[in-house]
Design an enzyme around this catalytic site. Structure first.
Site, PDB file in Angstrom:
ATOM      1  N   LYS A  42     -10.804  24.294  16.653  1.00  0.00           N
ATOM      2  CA  LYS A  42     -10.088  25.040  15.701  1.00  0.00           C
ATOM      3  C   LYS A  42      -8.522  25.469  16.470  1.00  0.00           C
ATOM      4  O   LYS A  42      -8.417  25.510  17.403  1.00  0.00           O
ATOM      5  CB  LYS A  42     -10.936  26.505  15.547  1.00  0.00           C
ATOM      6  CG  LYS A  42     -12.163  26.081  14.879  1.00  0.00           C
ATOM      7  CD  LYS A  42     -12.964  27.607  14.553  1.00  0.00           C
ATOM      8  CE  LYS A  42     -12.277  28.562  13.771  1.00  0.00           C
ATOM      9  NZ  LYS A  42     -12.395  28.180  12.453  1.00  0.00           N
ATOM     10  N   GLY A  69      -7.361  32.726   7.624  1.00  0.00           N
ATOM     11  CA  GLY A  69      -6.194  33.392   8.527  1.00  0.00           C
ATOM     12  C   GLY A  69      -5.985  33.081   9.811  1.00  0.00           C
ATOM     13  O   GLY A  69      -5.490  33.750  10.651  1.00  0.00           O
ATOM     14  N   CYS A 125      -0.016  25.709   7.500  1.00  0.00           N
ATOM     15  CA  CYS A 125      -0.841  26.530   7.054  1.00  0.00           C
ATOM     16  C   CYS A 125      -0.486  27.080   5.879  1.00  0.00           C
ATOM     17  O   CYS A 125       0.529  28.209   5.797  1.00  0.00           O
ATOM     18  CB  CYS A 125      -1.341  27.479   8.137  1.00  0.00           C
ATOM     19  SG  CYS A 125      -2.562  28.451   7.703  1.00  0.00           S
ATOM     20  N   LYS A 160       1.144  17.826  11.769  1.00  0.00           N
ATOM     21  CA  LYS A 160       0.386  18.084  10.660  1.00  0.00           C
ATOM     22  C   LYS A 160       1.081  18.761   9.472  1.00  0.00           C
ATOM     23  O   LYS A 160       1.571  19.760   9.735  1.00  0.00           O
ATOM     24  CB  LYS A 160      -1.036  19.083  10.854  1.00  0.00           C
ATOM     25  CG  LYS A 160      -1.709  19.182   9.441  1.00  0.00           C
ATOM     26  CD  LYS A 160      -3.197  19.605  10.122  1.00  0.00           C
ATOM     27  CE  LYS A 160      -4.253  19.816   8.878  1.00  0.00           C
ATOM     28  NZ  LYS A 160      -5.498  20.261   9.187  1.00  0.00           N
ATOM     29  N   ASN A 187      -2.605  19.072   4.903  1.00  0.00           N
ATOM     30  CA  ASN A 187      -3.317  20.276   5.033  1.00  0.00           C
ATOM     31  C   ASN A 187      -3.690  20.801   3.623  1.00  0.00           C
ATOM     32  O   ASN A 187      -3.381  20.119   2.771  1.00  0.00           O
ATOM     33  CB  ASN A 187      -2.367  21.484   5.551  1.00  0.00           C
ATOM     34  CG  ASN A 187      -2.977  22.502   6.676  1.00  0.00           C
ATOM     35  OD1 ASN A 187      -4.233  22.920   6.045  1.00  0.00           O
ATOM     36  ND2 ASN A 187      -2.654  23.170   7.651  1.00  0.00           N
TER      37      ASN A 187
END
Length: 302
Positions: A42, A69, A125, A160, A187
């Site tokens: 993670k 989050g 993200c 990423k 992502n």
């Protein structure tokens, strides 16, 4: 199905996407034992972060929307986990994030010293106020953070990327020019939103979230296809991959490894073995290999 990736031999070409089942050594090892060639931890951040309030994940049937989050204990508060992982017999990919170049550098340098096999920069993200896409949608910002991190780490670096980039191929090329050893794409897509029409309110506590699962696979395939034309470094292709045929499709677009995340919810932890076997069966039925089909969609049809 053994695969070589950036000098490492993986027992399958399947990668566990960050944010899924990557909480501790026991879970990472279980994922590896179930056919995942490269488990990803993670995402690790610069400071303790609780993430968003519930609800954070909604199943939409043909995929999911989430706004977890980026919860993290912070890179300085993981010593017990690193000690456990030091005795592992499997490779790990350490995902990191930050809100500035300096934060990325501090986290990356510290994490690199802990000996992961790879470091993955999460510059993509879509469901955090401060992190992620502030870098991943701009070629210069992506170049700057990759170049800065590359100087302080001693393991291969994976960038990423987000499908929200107006030209993801140019972002990938900027990352390659800055020293990235591989690209991970994509992502989650979005952000998107779901509104409950009875309460007249957004369903997620954070209101907006990233989309994953089968509904974003065509976007992932297109992104990998575009990136493959722009760079010479390997690509981890993920986004909506649930079956061996999905994996074959994204490999034909140009992926070297195939990432799985949301499919764990739909097919269970054995999804890694299942997809690996489905890839192997398809290759055997077509008398071909991974190397022969990689990037096949780019070849001119005679």
């Amino acid at each position: 199905m053994q695969t070589t990736f950036l000098g490492k031999t993986l027992h399958t070409p399947i990668v566990l996407a960050s944010g899924v089942l990557g909480n501790n050594k026991a879970i990472l090892e279980r994922v590896w034992e179930n056919g995942c060639g490269l488990p990803t931890m993670k995402s690790i951040g610069p400071a303790p972060r609780e993430g968003h309030k519930n609800p954070t994940v909604i199943d939409l049937g043909n995929g999911m929307i989430n706004a977890v989050g980026l919860p993290s204990p912070g890179y300085l508060n993981m010593e017990e986990e690193w000690q456990e992982l030091s005795g592992r017999t499997f490779p790990i990919n350490a995902s990191i994030y930050g809100g500035s170049v300096d934060e990325f550098v501090r986290v990356a340098e510290f994490v690199s010293a802990k000996g992961p096999d790879f470091i993955e920069l999460n510059i993509s993200c879509p469901n955090s106020d401060k992190h992620g896409m502030i870098f991943g949608v701009n070629a210069q910002s992506s170049h700057d953070v990759v170049a800065a991190v590359k100087k302080v780490i001693h393991v291969p670096l994976i960038a990423k990327l987000t499908p929200a980039a107006p030209d993801i191929a140019s972002i990938a090329k900027a990352c390659e020019d800055a020293g990235a050893d591989a690209i991970c794409a994509i992502n989650t897509a979005g952000p998107g939103m779901v509104i409950d029409i009875e309460s007249r309110s957004p369903v997620l506590a954070f209101k907006k979230g990233g989309l994953s699962g089968p509904m974003i696979k065509p976007i992932a395939v297109r992104c990998v296809y575009d990136i493959f034309k722009a760079v010479s470094i390997p690509i981890i292709g993920l986004g909506g991959i649930s079956t061996g045929k999905d994996a074959i499709e994204i490999i034909m677009a140009g992926a070297t490894l195939v990432g799985i995340g949301t499919a764990v919810r739909y097919r269970g932890i054995s999804v890694f073995d299942k997809v690996t076997n489905e890839i192997s069966d398809w290759l055997a039925a077509h008398d071909t290999t991974m190397e022969e089909i990689r990037g096949a969609a780019h070849r001119e049809v005679l």
